[in-house]
Design an enzyme around this catalytic site. Structure first.
Site, PDB file in Angstrom:
ATOM      1  N   SER A  35       0.876  -1.271  -0.062  1.00  0.00           N
ATOM      2  CA  SER A  35      -0.013   0.113  -0.058  1.00  0.00           C
ATOM      3  C   SER A  35       0.790   1.182  -0.024  1.00  0.00           C
ATOM      4  O   SER A  35       1.577   1.440  -0.935  1.00  0.00           O
ATOM      5  CB  SER A  35      -0.880   0.006   1.276  1.00  0.00           C
ATOM      6  OG  SER A  35      -1.882   0.887   1.092  1.00  0.00           O
TER       7      SER A  35
ATOM      8  N   ASP B 139      -9.790  -3.446  -5.532  1.00  0.00           N
ATOM      9  CA  ASP B 139      -9.214  -2.571  -4.440  1.00  0.00           C
ATOM     10  C   ASP B 139      -9.907  -1.501  -4.269  1.00  0.00           C
ATOM     11  O   ASP B 139     -10.014  -0.744  -5.250  1.00  0.00           O
ATOM     12  CB  ASP B 139      -7.717  -2.673  -4.725  1.00  0.00           C
ATOM     13  CG  ASP B 139      -6.886  -2.180  -3.594  1.00  0.00           C
ATOM     14  OD1 ASP B 139      -7.445  -1.548  -2.725  1.00  0.00           O
ATOM     15  OD2 ASP B 139      -5.707  -2.430  -3.635  1.00  0.00           O
TER      16      ASP B 139
ATOM     17  N   HIS C 217      -8.162  -4.832  -1.661  1.00  0.00           N
ATOM     18  CA  HIS C 217      -7.013  -4.314  -0.931  1.00  0.00           C
ATOM     19  C   HIS C 217      -6.298  -5.342   0.081  1.00  0.00           C
ATOM     20  O   HIS C 217      -5.063  -5.372   0.187  1.00  0.00           O
ATOM     21  CB  HIS C 217      -7.167  -3.174  -0.208  1.00  0.00           C
ATOM     22  CG  HIS C 217      -6.092  -2.182   0.244  1.00  0.00           C
ATOM     23  ND1 HIS C 217      -5.286  -1.603  -0.813  1.00  0.00           N
ATOM     24  CD2 HIS C 217      -5.497  -1.995   1.106  1.00  0.00           C
ATOM     25  CE1 HIS C 217      -4.177  -0.834  -0.291  1.00  0.00           C
ATOM     26  NE2 HIS C 217      -4.258  -1.065   0.902  1.00  0.00           N
TER      27      HIS C 217
END
Length: 710
Positions: free
Chosen positions: A557, A642, A682
């Site tokens: 991330s 995501d 995600h």
């Protein structure tokens, strides 16, 4: 015509991959798009990859997945072995430590082969009859992805709010179950925030946070009465500023329903409503002010307030009910300390418990309010993580806390705050002959280029030599003030047992060393984060923990942004890099306020509509700074659904790297791989075993490059 040509190109690429003995890397079509901001022009050749429904885009992602399978075919057996090895360390039939809330003991347990937990309770005592409130395996049946986004039981113990996501977009559908009859009520409330719901004391009225399906920001609070049409729900609060994140919960004392609005490290505001008055109006605890963050805990007839008002590292105040907006009524309980960061707190009938950080380590401080005496719990290891666990029972002298280290599995303790007796309630079972005495942990400090001392936590198998020959995986995050603490991982043993050293670089942008550590790694100081990571790498090489041809890096991330910036700055230091769901197209994303979560990020990265921030972001954005140079081996992962880092950021990045990287001569070819989970978001796969397959892929990639294939 361009569309036809690009479609043919993708088709030919797929054909060549299936026909050629040596796999041919996919090449995304180039479709130049001009982007102008603040008078500056950028050309984005892969902007079109954000068209999620475009068959050409899906074909390209599938081609990349197929290419990865071909390139890693020689280590497919290793990948399968790693998966079974990691799965074999997990106790299949496992159970959490029960906690008491109201008249019940609550816990979760897994059954053999089950991907998801069962959420259970027993009335009165642990010898009571088990009630299965939610069976995650049954609820997930028929779904490729499933996530139970929390639950809350009503005051009469008969009803439970729960939330479900079956897509991985973090848009949860809220429902209510009667725990006595097993009936699920017919009303379904879509697009809600996970865990942000609460019952009123009447056992029929509930409050929840509604999300904008486009931006995915929670922005409204509604009141719902059980048995009524959700379309008739009443809006009781709306957040007008889209830079604030919202949450909703019930206070530990059960007296208040609390709405929290948080502006990402800049400002906080709470709205309160007595749970016994569900038709009343929410009242502001203290109006928001730029630069003022605070948390609150209700205690008897007052509130404890954790605040950074005139206290960068936060201090603790108290204020009587009814006087919260009057700063003159605030009384200091714990003063500000420049070397101690006050992280969190919990209250009990006779005790106050504080979570603090000092010298990069977590501490738990227990204050006996009757005797006005305090103490710190002693943990006795050089690198560890300890934290206040879930303690819903107010009328107790027993504190539950969690503990682990790089060598100690996750542990749950009960601590009698009067007698000081410590009881280990559960330690994670690690099957397969694990012995913590076979591993060594260290805490060292690397000097960054500006003289700052950066903590580094390391773990390795006993007997590993520090002669530069060992492969090493360096991990970090370094954003949002999130601290990467040195906790235990059973999956990591698969690397340690094959000779790897694992290192966590506690770089600026986190909050390990206090609030200033975070402030010095954000906005116009963001490059400190990247520099710290590179400087730690050079320290590890210089001190013979590893060498450049054996050093691996990993981040996810915002940590994926870190990976992108690092390989642009110092690609020669790394043998291989894993960038998971990486935030790499910083400028374009931060300019698009329709993308989920963008507006709430302005205080982390800056608003690129302001030229100063635009220029600074542009100077480090990984996608914009890809250049013609040799790059290390790279595995990039993403999820089609995501909601935090959209899949097209890593897809564009990989497409550009394929064209720009220069190490393509015979014998110099590096692996550049993109894996898109076409069914997840995600967080990756949702099941406890399915997630291990993704870790096995990452480990196989690194082990292969390190020359370890067994």
């Amino acid at each position: 015509m361009k569309l036809i040509c690009s479609t043919i190109l993708t088709t030919l690429t797929l054909y060549s991959m299936t026909q050629a003995q040596t796999p041919s890397a996919p090449k995304a079509a180039i479709k130049a798009k001009e982007l102008i901001t603040n008078g500056s022009k950028r050309i984005d050749n892969y902007y079109y990859l954000n068209e999620r429904e475009n068959p050409e885009v899906i074909s390209y992602l599938n081609a990349e997945n197929a290419y990865l399978e071909q390139v890693l075919a020689p280590v497919k057996d290793l990948q399968a072995k790693l998966f079974e090895e990691m799965k074999g360390r997990i106790k299949q039939q496992d159970e959490s430590v029960p906690y008491r809330e109201g008249g019940y003991f609550y816990y979760t347990r897994y059954v053999t082969g089950g991907e998801y937990p069962l959420y259970c309770r027993k009335k009165g005592s642990l010898q009571g009859t088990e009630e299965i409130m939610f069976d995650g395996n049954k609820l997930a049946k028929g779904h490729n992805y499933y996530q139970l986004g929390g639950y809350e039981v009503s005051d009469n113990d008969e009803l439970a709010i729960f939330a479900e996501d079956t897509v991985s977009r973090r848009l949860y559908s809220l429902r209510v179950k009667n725990l006595k009859t097993g009936k699920i009520y017919p009303e379904i409330i879509p697009n809600t925030e996970a865990g942000s719901f609460a019952w009123a004391t009447d056992n029929k009225t509930l409050f929840y946070v509604k999300k904008d399906p486009q931006t995915l920001l929670g922005y409204q609070v509604y009141r719902h009465v059980l048995g009524t049409d959700p379309k008739a729900d009443v809006l009781v609060y709306e957040e007008k500023d889209n830079q604030f994140y919202m949450g909703l919960s019930r206070s530990k004392s059960k007296k208040y329903i609390e709405i929290s609005s948080d502006h990402n490290g800049v400002s906080t505001e709470f709205q309160l409503l007595e749970a016994s008055n569900p038709m009343g109006k929410f009242v502001t605890f203290l109006p928001r002010e730029k630069g003022h963050e605070y948390d609150i805990v209700h205690y008897k007839n007052k509130f404890y307030v954790r605040t950074n008002w005139k206290a960068e590292n936060f201090r603790l105040m108290e204020v009587p009910e009814g006087k919260t907006t009057d700063r003159t009524a605030w009384k200091e309980v714990i003063a500000h300390r420049p070397d101690v960061y006050l992280a969190n707190m919990d209250v009990f009938v006779n005790h106050l418990v504080l979570g603090e950080r000092k010298a990069g380590l977590t501490n738990i401080r227990v204050i006996n309010q009757n005797r006005n005496a305090d103490e710190y719990l002693n943990f006795g290891e050089p690198a560890y993580v300890a934290g206040i666990a879930y303690n819903p029972d107010f009328n107790t002298n027993v504190l539950r806390y969690s503990y682990s280290s790089l060598t100690t599995p996750n542990s749950t303790f009960d601590y009698n705050m009067d007698t000081k007796e410590k009881t280990l309630k559960k330690q994670q079972d690690v099957l397969g002959g694990f012995d913590k005495n076979n591993y060594v942990s260290e805490r060292v400090y690397a000097t960054a280029r500006d003289g700052v001392q950066v903590p580094v936590s390391l773990v390795y198998r006993k007997g590993t030599k520090k002669d530069g020959a060992a492969p090493l995986l360096q991990y970090a995050y370094g954003s949002y003030g999130y601290s990467m603490d040195p906790g235990f991982s059973s999956t990591r043993l698969s690397l340690l047992d094959r000779g790897f050293i694992f290192a966590i670089a506690h770089i600026r942008g986190g909050q390990e060393m206090g609030r200033r550590w975070y402030e010095d790694g954000k906005m116009l100081k963001k490059k400190n984060t990247f520099n710290d990571f590179v400087d730690v790498s050079e320290y590890l090489i210089k001190n013979k923990y590893t060498s450049a041809d054996k050093l691996f890096a990993m981040g996810g991330s915002a940590g994926g942004l870190l990976m992108g910036a690092v390989i642009n700055q110092a690609p020669q230091l790394y043998r291989g890099v894993v960038a998971a769901v990486p935030f790499v197209d910083v400028v374009t994303t931060m300019l698009d306020e329709t993308i989920p979560l963008t507006t709430g990020e302005f205080e982390e990265w800056g608003n690129p509509k302001n030229k100063e921030y635009y220029d600074y972001m542009l100077s480090y954005s990984p996608y914009d700074n890809v250049k013609q140079q040799a790059y290390p081996n790279l595995l990039v992962t993403t999820g089609l659904h995501d909601s935090q880092v959209q899949y097209w950021e890593p897809a564009k990045w990989v497409a550009k790297l394929r064209v720009m990287k220069t190490n393509t001569n015979p014998g110099e070819e590096t692996q550049l791989l993109l894996h898109t989970n076409m069914e997840a978001g995600h967080g990756g796969a949702s099941g406890r075993f399915q997630a291990l397959k993704e870790i096995a892929l990452e480990y196989a990639f690194m082990l292969n490059l390190a020359g370890v294939r067994e």
